[in-house]
Design a protein around this motif. Structure first.
Motif, PDB file in Angstrom:
ATOM      1  N   LEU A 180       0.837  -1.206   0.000  1.00  0.00           N
ATOM      2  CA  LEU A 180       0.000   0.000   0.000  1.00  0.00           C
ATOM      3  C   LEU A 180       0.869   1.251   0.000  1.00  0.00           C
ATOM      4  O   LEU A 180       0.615   2.210  -0.734  1.00  0.00           O
ATOM      5  CB  LEU A 180      -0.915  -0.001   1.239  1.00  0.00           C
ATOM      6  N   THR A 181       1.904   1.228   0.818  1.00  0.00           N
ATOM      7  CA  THR A 181       2.777   2.401   0.964  1.00  0.00           C
ATOM      8  C   THR A 181       3.444   2.752  -0.365  1.00  0.00           C
ATOM      9  O   THR A 181       3.501   3.929  -0.751  1.00  0.00           O
ATOM     10  CB  THR A 181       3.838   2.135   2.057  1.00  0.00           C
ATOM     11  N   GLY A 182       3.921   1.733  -1.064  1.00  0.00           N
ATOM     12  CA  GLY A 182       4.559   1.973  -2.361  1.00  0.00           C
ATOM     13  C   GLY A 182       3.576   2.533  -3.371  1.00  0.00           C
ATOM     14  O   GLY A 182       3.877   3.482  -4.100  1.00  0.00           O
ATOM     15  N   PHE A 183       2.374   1.982  -3.379  1.00  0.00           N
ATOM     16  CA  PHE A 183       1.360   2.466  -4.318  1.00  0.00           C
ATOM     17  C   PHE A 183       1.000   3.927  -4.042  1.00  0.00           C
ATOM     18  O   PHE A 183       0.963   4.770  -4.940  1.00  0.00           O
ATOM     19  CB  PHE A 183       0.100   1.583  -4.235  1.00  0.00           C
ATOM     20  N   VAL A 184       0.765   4.216  -2.761  1.00  0.00           N
ATOM     21  CA  VAL A 184       0.351   5.567  -2.369  1.00  0.00           C
ATOM     22  C   VAL A 184       1.436   6.603  -2.677  1.00  0.00           C
ATOM     23  O   VAL A 184       1.136   7.744  -3.044  1.00  0.00           O
ATOM     24  CB  VAL A 184      -0.022   5.563  -0.859  1.00  0.00           C
ATOM     25  N   ALA A 185       2.695   6.184  -2.548  1.00  0.00           N
ATOM     26  CA  ALA A 185       3.794   7.115  -2.823  1.00  0.00           C
ATOM     27  C   ALA A 185       3.712   7.644  -4.256  1.00  0.00           C
ATOM     28  O   ALA A 185       3.980   8.823  -4.511  1.00  0.00           O
ATOM     29  CB  ALA A 185       5.131   6.420  -2.597  1.00  0.00           C
ATOM     30  N   GLY A 186       3.320   6.779  -5.169  1.00  0.00           N
ATOM     31  CA  GLY A 186       3.168   7.215  -6.556  1.00  0.00           C
ATOM     32  C   GLY A 186       1.885   8.008  -6.768  1.00  0.00           C
ATOM     33  O   GLY A 186       1.892   9.077  -7.371  1.00  0.00           O
ATOM     34  N   LEU A 187       0.789   7.485  -6.237  1.00  0.00           N
ATOM     35  CA  LEU A 187      -0.513   8.128  -6.474  1.00  0.00           C
ATOM     36  C   LEU A 187      -0.555   9.546  -5.912  1.00  0.00           C
ATOM     37  O   LEU A 187      -1.054  10.470  -6.565  1.00  0.00           O
ATOM     38  CB  LEU A 187      -1.626   7.281  -5.842  1.00  0.00           C
ATOM     39  N   ALA A 188      -0.052   9.719  -4.692  1.00  0.00           N
ATOM     40  CA  ALA A 188      -0.136  11.031  -4.036  1.00  0.00           C
ATOM     41  C   ALA A 188       0.559  12.112  -4.859  1.00  0.00           C
ATOM     42  O   ALA A 188       0.218  13.291  -4.765  1.00  0.00           O
ATOM     43  CB  ALA A 188       0.491  10.955  -2.645  1.00  0.00           C
TER      44      ALA A 188
END
Ligand code: NAD
Length: 262
Positions: free
Chosen positions: A161-169
């Protein structure tokens, strides 16, 4: 400080107890309307009554559902006129040894602690961008920064989740539209979850719950566990009008337990 979120609508997942409840309390104090979700109807209704007493001016709606299921998410998303603030949360995966975990165990952890938040973000984030305000806080864990070996399912799923959110944000479509997405990482907080974890450790080690609890407290320079109220207050600030320049971050709340400079 006025957080500037009066009248906003917040969806707070897994909010009948513990950290989710702490977040709902802080948001309600600031005048935000809340939809709170949990699986157990009695505890959820009791929490809703407490929230209404805290601030009779706000609307408090309840959804009794498992947020990790498609039906639970649909029910949670259906009640509010819009979602301005999303607090992603769910129970953590069980501890254990990775040699005992089959594909089913991994899929369950991924569903609860990675894919459910992503699905809820997907359902809400573009509406937030269109309206020019959105705050998403994912409750993850200090284990994302400093992995705990028996919590491998949590380490793995939450890191995804953390890796995904880092890109999305960092998508300009979101960041330039005053939509922020951050992760709040709890260290040891005094909740039912922590009590159950400590009881499990005591049982395995042959020590008393008191001994295990004391040893865990001693790991933090603060020499205490955090409280759900502290966690909620911090979360509410991250959801505030003042926190629009904070996005894609992982904030560790652990009383200084993590020993690194960064
Ligand atoms: P808690 O057990 O005190 O409260 C959990 C809440 O979530 C309850 O209201 C429960 O009804 C609800 N819930 C659980 N699973 C749900 C589901 N599938 N659908 C809807 N509601 C659900 O737990 P907590 O200590 O508040 O922990 C919250 C999260 O933070 C967990 O993922 C936990 O692993 C993580 N965490 C907690 C700590 C800590 O020290 N307390 C530390 C690191 C990470």
């Amino acid at each position: 400080m006025d957080l500037g979120i009066e009248g906003k609508w917040a969806l707070v997942c897994a909010a009948s107890k513990g950290l989710g409840k702490g977040c709902a309390q802080a948001l309600v104090r600031e005048g935000a309307n809340v939809v709170i979700v949990a699986r157990g109807d009695d505890a959820l209704k009791a929490t809703a009554a407490e929230l209404r007493a805290l601030n009779p001016a706000v609307q408090v709606m309840t959804v009794t559902a498992d947020i990790t299921t498609p039906a639970g998410r649909a029910a949670a998303l259906a009640v509010a006129p819009r979602i301005d603030i999303l607090i992603n949360n769910a129970g953590g995966p069980p501890p254990g040894d990775f040699r005992d975990w089959d594909r089913e165990a991994w899929i369950k952890a991924l569903d609860a602690n990675m894919l459910t938040p992503i699905e809820l973000i997907k359902a809400t984030v573009d509406g937030m961008a269109e309206r020019g305000f959105g705050r998403i806080v994912n409750i993850t864990s200090g284990a994302v920064k400093a992995p705990i070996d028996i919590l491998g399912l949590s380490n793995g799923a939450r890191s995804g989740l953390t890796g995904f959110v880092a890109g999305l944000a960092r998508q300009p479509k979101l960041a330039s539209a005053n939509v922020t997405i951050n992760n709040l990482m709890p260290g040891a907080f005094d909740t039912d979850r922590l009590k159950a974890t400590l009881a499990g450790v005591a049982q395995k080690s042959g020590k008393t719950v008191e001994q295990v609890t004391e040893a865990r407290r001693a790991l933090s320079p603060a020499r205490r566990f955090g409280t759900a109220e502290e966690f909620g207050a911090f979360c509410a600030f991250m959801c505030s009008a003042h926190a629009g320049f904070l996005t894609g971050q992982n904030i560790l709340l652990d009383g200084g337990a993590y020993p690194g400079t960064f």
